[in-house]
Design a protein around this motif. Structure first.
Motif, PDB file in Angstrom:
ATOM      1  N   GLN A  79       0.807  -1.221   0.000  1.00 20.57           N
ATOM      2  CA  GLN A  79       0.000   0.000   0.000  1.00 20.57           C
ATOM      3  C   GLN A  79       0.833   1.260   0.000  1.00 20.57           C
ATOM      4  OE1 GLN A  79      -3.465   0.363   2.380  1.00 20.57           O
ATOM      5  NE2 GLN A  79      -3.557  -1.808   2.804  1.00 20.57           N
ATOM      6  N   SER A  80       2.141   1.117   0.157  1.00 22.62           N
ATOM      7  CA  SER A  80       2.958   2.322   0.220  1.00 22.62           C
ATOM      8  C   SER A  80       4.053   2.236  -0.827  1.00 22.62           C
ATOM      9  CB  SER A  80       3.592   2.447   1.603  1.00 22.62           C
ATOM     10  OG  SER A  80       4.602   1.478   1.748  1.00 22.62           O
ATOM     11  N   VAL A  81       4.731   3.339  -1.028  1.00 19.65           N
ATOM     12  CA  VAL A  81       5.898   3.364  -1.887  1.00 19.65           C
ATOM     13  C   VAL A  81       6.920   2.392  -1.295  1.00 19.65           C
ATOM     14  CG1 VAL A  81       7.822   4.844  -2.583  1.00 19.65           C
ATOM     15  CG2 VAL A  81       5.501   5.737  -2.590  1.00 19.65           C
ATOM     16  N   GLY A  82       7.633   1.654  -2.134  1.00 17.66           N
ATOM     17  CA  GLY A  82       8.710   0.800  -1.642  1.00 17.66           C
ATOM     18  C   GLY A  82       8.386  -0.675  -1.716  1.00 17.66           C
ATOM     19  N   GLY A  83       9.066  -1.451  -0.864  1.00 21.47           N
ATOM     20  CA  GLY A  83       9.007  -2.913  -0.939  1.00 21.47           C
ATOM     21  C   GLY A  83       7.631  -3.477  -0.632  1.00 21.47           C
ATOM     22  N   HIS A  84       7.396  -4.704  -1.130  1.00 22.76           N
ATOM     23  CA  HIS A  84       6.138  -5.394  -0.881  1.00 22.76           C
ATOM     24  C   HIS A  84       6.226  -6.111   0.465  1.00 22.76           C
ATOM     25  CE1 HIS A  84       4.409  -5.246  -5.070  1.00 22.76           C
ATOM     26  NE2 HIS A  84       5.598  -4.686  -5.193  1.00 22.76           N
ATOM     27  N   PRO A  85       5.368  -5.765   1.437  1.00 22.66           N
ATOM     28  CA  PRO A  85       5.417  -6.440   2.736  1.00 22.66           C
ATOM     29  C   PRO A  85       5.104  -7.935   2.600  1.00 22.66           C
ATOM     30  CG  PRO A  85       4.178  -4.411   2.894  1.00 22.66           C
ATOM     31  CD  PRO A  85       4.430  -4.653   1.436  1.00 22.66           C
ATOM     32  N   ARG A  86       5.717  -8.731   3.491  1.00 21.58           N
ATOM     33  CA  ARG A  86       5.478 -10.185   3.488  1.00 21.58           C
ATOM     34  C   ARG A  86       4.262 -10.491   4.354  1.00 21.58           C
ATOM     35  NH1 ARG A  86      10.306  -9.053   5.459  1.00 21.58           N
ATOM     36  NH2 ARG A  86       9.776  -9.752   7.544  1.00 21.58           N
ATOM     37  N   VAL A 145       1.987   6.064   6.829  1.00 19.88           N
ATOM     38  CA  VAL A 145       2.494   6.576   5.551  1.00 19.88           C
ATOM     39  C   VAL A 145       1.826   7.913   5.262  1.00 19.88           C
ATOM     40  CG1 VAL A 145       2.934   4.279   4.592  1.00 19.88           C
ATOM     41  CG2 VAL A 145       0.730   5.357   4.229  1.00 19.88           C
ATOM     42  N   GLY A 146       2.369   8.636   4.293  1.00 22.25           N
ATOM     43  CA  GLY A 146       1.814   9.939   3.932  1.00 22.25           C
ATOM     44  C   GLY A 146       0.406   9.792   3.375  1.00 22.25           C
ATOM     45  N   LEU A 147      -0.557  10.461   3.974  1.00 18.59           N
ATOM     46  CA  LEU A 147      -1.952  10.283   3.571  1.00 18.59           C
ATOM     47  C   LEU A 147      -2.407  11.335   2.555  1.00 18.59           C
ATOM     48  CD1 LEU A 147      -3.598   9.241   6.945  1.00 18.59           C
ATOM     49  CD2 LEU A 147      -2.777   7.822   5.099  1.00 18.59           C
ATOM     50  N   GLY A 148      -1.479  12.147   2.080  1.00 13.24           N
ATOM     51  CA  GLY A 148      -1.842  13.151   1.088  1.00 13.24           C
ATOM     52  C   GLY A 148      -2.088  12.542  -0.281  1.00 13.24           C
ATOM     53  N   GLY A 149      -1.645  11.321  -0.475  1.00 14.16           N
ATOM     54  CA  GLY A 149      -1.867  10.665  -1.754  1.00 14.16           C
ATOM     55  C   GLY A 149      -0.642   9.937  -2.268  1.00 14.16           C
ATOM     56  N   ALA A 150       0.557  10.377  -1.856  1.00 11.05           N
ATOM     57  CA  ALA A 150       1.768   9.748  -2.371  1.00 11.05           C
ATOM     58  C   ALA A 150       2.148   8.502  -1.583  1.00 11.05           C
ATOM     59  CB  ALA A 150       2.922  10.736  -2.348  1.00 11.05           C
ATOM     60  N   VAL A 151       1.552   8.310  -0.400  1.00  8.04           N
ATOM     61  CA  VAL A 151       1.812   7.176   0.491  1.00  8.04           C
ATOM     62  C   VAL A 151       3.292   6.830   0.628  1.00  8.04           C
ATOM     63  CG1 VAL A 151      -0.410   6.022   0.578  1.00  8.04           C
ATOM     64  CG2 VAL A 151       1.050   5.610  -1.373  1.00  8.04           C
ATOM     65  N   PHE A 152       4.104   7.837   0.853  1.00  9.75           N
ATOM     66  CA  PHE A 152       5.522   7.605   1.126  1.00  9.75           C
ATOM     67  C   PHE A 152       5.657   7.297   2.617  1.00  9.75           C
ATOM     68  CE2 PHE A 152       9.938   8.679   1.908  1.00  9.75           C
ATOM     69  CZ  PHE A 152      10.562   8.123   0.800  1.00  9.75           C
ATOM     70  N   PRO A 153       6.414   6.221   2.974  1.00  7.74           N
ATOM     71  CA  PRO A 153       6.541   5.873   4.398  1.00  7.74           C
ATOM     72  C   PRO A 153       7.024   7.060   5.231  1.00  7.74           C
ATOM     73  CG  PRO A 153       7.452   4.126   3.043  1.00  7.74           C
ATOM     74  CD  PRO A 153       7.094   5.260   2.108  1.00  7.74           C
ATOM     75  N   SER A 154       6.237   7.426   6.252  1.00 10.27           N
ATOM     76  CA  SER A 154       6.525   8.655   6.994  1.00 10.27           C
ATOM     77  C   SER A 154       7.810   8.582   7.799  1.00 10.27           C
ATOM     78  CB  SER A 154       5.369   8.970   7.940  1.00 10.27           C
ATOM     79  OG  SER A 154       4.216   9.218   7.193  1.00 10.27           O
ATOM     80  N   HIS A 155       8.155   7.369   8.285  1.00  5.94           N
ATOM     81  CA  HIS A 155       9.336   7.294   9.165  1.00  5.94           C
ATOM     82  C   HIS A 155      10.597   7.739   8.436  1.00  5.94           C
ATOM     83  CE1 HIS A 155       9.269   3.338   7.152  1.00  5.94           C
ATOM     84  NE2 HIS A 155      10.570   3.365   7.277  1.00  5.94           N
ATOM     85  N   LEU A 156      10.602   7.573   7.100  1.00  6.30           N
ATOM     86  CA  LEU A 156      11.794   7.975   6.350  1.00  6.30           C
ATOM     87  C   LEU A 156      11.884   9.492   6.213  1.00  6.30           C
ATOM     88  CD1 LEU A 156      11.705   5.259   3.579  1.00  6.30           C
ATOM     89  CD2 LEU A 156      13.312   5.447   5.468  1.00  6.30           C
ATOM     90  N   ALA A 178      -4.005   5.226   0.382  1.00  7.92           N
ATOM     91  CA  ALA A 178      -3.897   6.348  -0.564  1.00  7.92           C
ATOM     92  C   ALA A 178      -5.250   6.936  -0.945  1.00  7.92           C
ATOM     93  CB  ALA A 178      -3.173   5.882  -1.823  1.00  7.92           C
ATOM     94  N   THR A 179      -6.344   6.285  -0.534  1.00  9.64           N
ATOM     95  CA  THR A 179      -7.666   6.716  -0.998  1.00  9.64           C
ATOM     96  C   THR A 179      -8.149   7.926  -0.194  1.00  9.64           C
ATOM     97  OG1 THR A 179      -8.108   4.372  -1.348  1.00  9.64           O
ATOM     98  CG2 THR A 179      -9.973   5.869  -1.571  1.00  9.64           C
ATOM     99  N   ASN A 180      -7.954   9.128  -0.723  1.00  8.38           N
ATOM    100  CA  ASN A 180      -8.468  10.304  -0.017  1.00  8.38           C
ATOM    101  C   ASN A 180      -9.888  10.614  -0.439  1.00  8.38           C
ATOM    102  OD1 ASN A 180      -7.684  11.034  -2.540  1.00  8.38           O
ATOM    103  ND2 ASN A 180      -6.347  12.703  -1.901  1.00  8.38           N
ATOM    104  N   CYS A 181     -10.273  10.144  -1.629  1.00  4.75           N
ATOM    105  CA  CYS A 181     -11.597  10.466  -2.140  1.00  4.75           C
ATOM    106  C   CYS A 181     -12.046   9.384  -3.110  1.00  4.75           C
ATOM    107  CB  CYS A 181     -11.538  11.818  -2.868  1.00  4.75           C
ATOM    108  SG  CYS A 181     -13.064  12.287  -3.692  1.00  4.75           S
ATOM    109  N   ILE A 182     -13.317   9.021  -3.013  1.00  2.60           N
ATOM    110  CA  ILE A 182     -13.913   8.180  -4.050  1.00  2.60           C
ATOM    111  C   ILE A 182     -14.851   9.101  -4.814  1.00  2.60           C
ATOM    112  CG2 ILE A 182     -15.247   6.116  -4.581  1.00  2.60           C
ATOM    113  CD1 ILE A 182     -14.597   5.164  -1.694  1.00  2.60           C
ATOM    114  N   LEU A 183     -14.445   9.458  -6.011  1.00  3.42           N
ATOM    115  CA  LEU A 183     -15.251  10.350  -6.825  1.00  3.42           C
ATOM    116  C   LEU A 183     -16.108   9.491  -7.739  1.00  3.42           C
ATOM    117  CD1 LEU A 183     -15.787  13.291  -7.448  1.00  3.42           C
ATOM    118  CD2 LEU A 183     -13.914  13.251  -9.066  1.00  3.42           C
TER     119      LEU A 183
END
Lengths: 183, 561
Positions: free
Chosen positions: B41-48, B137-148, B349-354
């Motif tokens: 669900q976020s940028v980067g590696g696929h969680p196991r 993760v960043g909820l603005g839409g880019a879903v970049f892991p926040s800890h980084l 990443a879903t901020n809106c369902i239009l």
């Protein structure tokens, strides 16, 4: 008259010495054109072109011994790039060397594998792990899809599987240009 | 104190369409029949995956472990039974599948044991690891892991922490409602981030079409009494909510090509992220739900607090979609992407369902030739020349598009919005970007293959040489041995050394002798357990055979037998 001759001879000698020095000092090892051709080739190392690997084929192209349309994995795009680089005419892929296929990886049916190591010896990029009388398996990430392991397998346990598209490799399509409607 | 605000280049003013969804408070969503939680669900590696079909999970239990540092964990949004771990269609334009955990809720919504952390006592590294495992993760839409992003730069401290409450995209009001209703908790999250980043000041940017949100945040700041935090009203202009654009507006810093905002002492976070950081640090709750705006072709546009993994149509049903609905768009009308199905899950990443219909979003008029009017360049907030990039993208001349800084394009859609020829410019840029990425991947693979091929050739060459050396050494050793045996005792080694044909003959003789000895030594081993009678018989046979093999010897006289 004599002065002019001496001056001209002097200049000639000087320039000759300079060129001679430069040819030794700045000598280019190998053929830079071969490197450029090799960079375009897909590095599948499959030998479908009739040469044992991409680099030998690049050498042959640079030496004028081979046509640019003998590489099926490179496909039409590869031929176009080679034609651009070498200033030659584009040619469709030569049929005797094979057809363009979707990118695939080899998969070993591990239940059937008898551990003969023949495929390991055939693999040009060492992408098969195994030992004599032990099951073999393919490192998918390093497999180039050259199909060279298929023929040596005595039990036909290797199959080519096309690489499935994932979200990481998915590409946006080229926007369709609606010429008819626009006209 | 009146702060000076700055302007960013370009931008557009589309109709905002935000009023209707802000009339009612954020509503809860009843539990759906099943949750499909994608692991990636976020940028980067696929969680196991950490669970198997049949497992019982509690709310907040980790079901996917972060794969490496550039990745983020995933959790069960409610308690229930894991029905399946399988590839399911994900909310992505491609319609491709990704490994997902299907949970059948048991309706109890029971929390599991939560991992708590002492924010004051923990080191920044521990806090970052904790946030990674809490799936923030960043909820603005880019879903970049926040800890980084919560790492102060090289200086160990940050100048300005920018909090993004601009929410510039039409229709979307989830950040607006979150600020109105949860400003105090959001502010606590901001304080925690400020502490981790050692930021000197915090600027919260809110567009001036959200006066209620601004008032709520300002009231919360006054109530908290914290110094150096300021909520600012910024002019409504799309895309003021882009990170680089908001930084420009609030601080006047223009982040140049190829640099990051942290190089200039600025970091930017979304208000929703701040709230979920507070939730994780203060209550130990991982990111399980988010505020989602449902708007467009529905009776009552509204914001919902939706569990991650809830099917989109389950949420849209609450708002009452009109019967002519033909598509869902994740995100807004400018940057949103069309969903492949109605039942794809809500993700982080879903901020809106239009909700779309042919009447609300009619198909774009046919694309006309570019007349190079330059409107797109005027509107581009990233200071690019879209008409040039369009030209080269269309011709698939990707090298040239990169020369025009294609990768600085934020795909905001301003150029397509203003284009008088209705050219879908962003589609061309997305196409170019993914083609360039694909080529880079191919090139990397080719380079690896070349290296491995060259190494294999080298290895084979080396093995051949080693084998030859070994054989030569062995032959030399045998020769020496034979020479030593052939030489009479007391003779000097040099004199005894046979040469040429002699040496060869000696070698052959030695080998034959060795073979003879080996043959003689071989005795059948399956006779040990035989009975004495059988053994006596075998001895008699052996004796007869020996007698036959030596016919030259005279047979023993019969009388003696």
């Amino acid at each position: 008259m004599l002065t002019a001759l001496l001056v001209m001879t002097g200049i000639a000698l000087l320039l000759g010495a300079g060129l001679g020095f430069a040819s030794i000092k700045f000598k280019v090892e190998g053929d830079p054109l071969v490197d450029k051709i090799d960079a375009i080739l897909p590095q599948t190392q499959c030998g479908q072109c009739g040469f044992p690997g991409c680099r030998p084929y690049a050498n042959a192209i640079a030496g004028g011994e081979a046509e640019i349309n003998q590489c099926p994995p490179g496909g039409e795009e590869g031929i176009r790039k080679l034609a651009d680089l070498l200033g030659r005419e584009f040619k469709p892929l030569s049929e005797e060397h094979g057809v363009e296929k979707p990118k695939s990886v080899a998969v070993i049916d591990e239940a059937t594998c008898i551990g003969c190591t023949l495929c390991i010896q055939a693999c040009p990029v060492d992408a098969i792990v195994g030992a004599a009388k032990q099951m073999h398996t393919i490192i998918a990430a390093d497999c180039t899809g050259c199909e060279l392991c298929l023929a040596p397998c005595p039990v036909d346990c290797i199959a080519m599987e096309p690489i499935a598209e994932t979200v990481d490799t998915w590409k946006w399509r080229y926007p369709v240009f609606q010429i008819k409607q626009a006209a | 104190m009146l702060r000076k605000l700055f302007k960013f280049h370009g931008g557009v003013k589309p109709q905002t369409n935000k009023e209707r969804s802000t009339t009612a408070p954020i509503a809860p969503v009843p539990l759906p029949d099943r949750l499909v939680i994608p692991l990636h669900q976020s940028v980067g590696g696929h969680p196991r995956p950490l669970v198997q079909p049949g497992d019982r999970v509690f709310k907040g239990q980790r079901i996917g472990a972060a794969d490496g540092n550039l990745s983020s964990a995933v959790h069960a949004s409610t308690s229930g039974i894991v029905r399946d771990v399988l590839p399911a269609v994900m909310p992505h334009t491609s319609g491709l599948t990704t490994l997902s955990v299907v949970i059948e809720p048991d309706g109890e919504d029971r929390w599991g044991e939560l991992e708590r952390i002492n924010v004051r006592a923990a080191t920044p590294d521990e806090l970052r690891d904790y946030l990674r495992d809490a799936g923030v993760v960043g909820l603005g839409g880019a879903v970049f892991p926040s800890h980084l992003k919560l790492k102060p730069g090289k200086e160990g401290r940050l100048d300005t922490l920018v909090i993004n409450g601009a929410e510039c995209e039409p229709f979307i009001t989830c950040d607006d409602m979150l600020m109105r209703e949860r400003a105090a908790d959001m502010l606590k999250g901001i304080s925690a981030m400020r502490h981790m980043l050692q930021a000197r000041e915090v600027l919260i940017g809110i567009e001036d079409n959200k006066p209620e949100a601004l008032a709520a945040v300002q009231a919360a700041i006054t109530a908290s009494g914290e110094q150096g935090i300021e909520a600012l009203s910024i002019p409504t202009r799309y895309p003021a909510g882009g990170a680089k654009q908001l930084i420009r507006v609030l601080t006047g810093i223009e982040v140049p090509h190829g640099r990051r905002s942290t190089d200039f002492g600025v970091q930017c976070f979304n208000v929703g992220t701040a709230y979920s950081i507070h939730d994780a640090l203060e209550h130990g709750r991982p990111l399980l739900s988010r505020v989602v705006t449902v708007a467009g072709n529905v009776d009552t546009p509204r914001n919902y607090d939706v569990l991650i993994g809830t099917p989109m149509d389950h949420v849209v049903r609450l708002a009452g979609a009109h019967p002519d609905t033909d598509r869902y768009i994740m995100g807004g009308p400018m940057m949103g992407v069309r969903m492949p199905a109605f039942d794809v899950p809500v993700v982080k990443a879903t901020n809106c369902i239009l909700v779309g219909s042919p009447a609300l979003f009619p198909p774009p008029p046919p694309e006309m030739p570019c007349i190079r009017c330059g409107e797109c360049a005027k509107a581009c907030p990233a200071d690019l020349a879209p008409f040039e990039m369009y030209w080269f993208s269309r011709a698939k001349n990707f090298g040239k598009t990169q020369e025009y800084h294609l990768f600085d394009c934020i795909e905001c859609g301003c150029c397509s919005f203003v284009c008088p020829s209705h050219i879908p410019l962003v589609d061309y840029f997305r196409f170019s970007k993914s083609e360039i990425w694909a080529r880079e991947r191919e090139k990397e693979a080719a380079d690896t293959a070349r290296e491995r091929f060259e190494f294999k050739n080298l290895r084979q060459e080396r093995e051949k040489q080693e084998k030859a050396e070994k054989l030569a050494a062995k032959a030399a050793a045998t020769r020496e041995k034979v020479a030593g045996e052939a030489a009479p005792p007391g003779a000097t080694p040099t004199a005894a050394k046979p040469t040429g044909g002699d040496a060869k003959r000696a070698l052959i003789e030695a080998a034959m002798e060795k073979a003879r000895q080996q043959k003689a030594q071989i005795a059948p081993k399956n006779t040990d357990a035989s009975t004495p009678g059988v053994q006596a018989e075998m001895a008699a046979i052996d004796a007869r055979r020996a007698a036959l093999e030596q016919p030259t010897e005279p047979p023993p006289p019969a009388g003696q037998a």
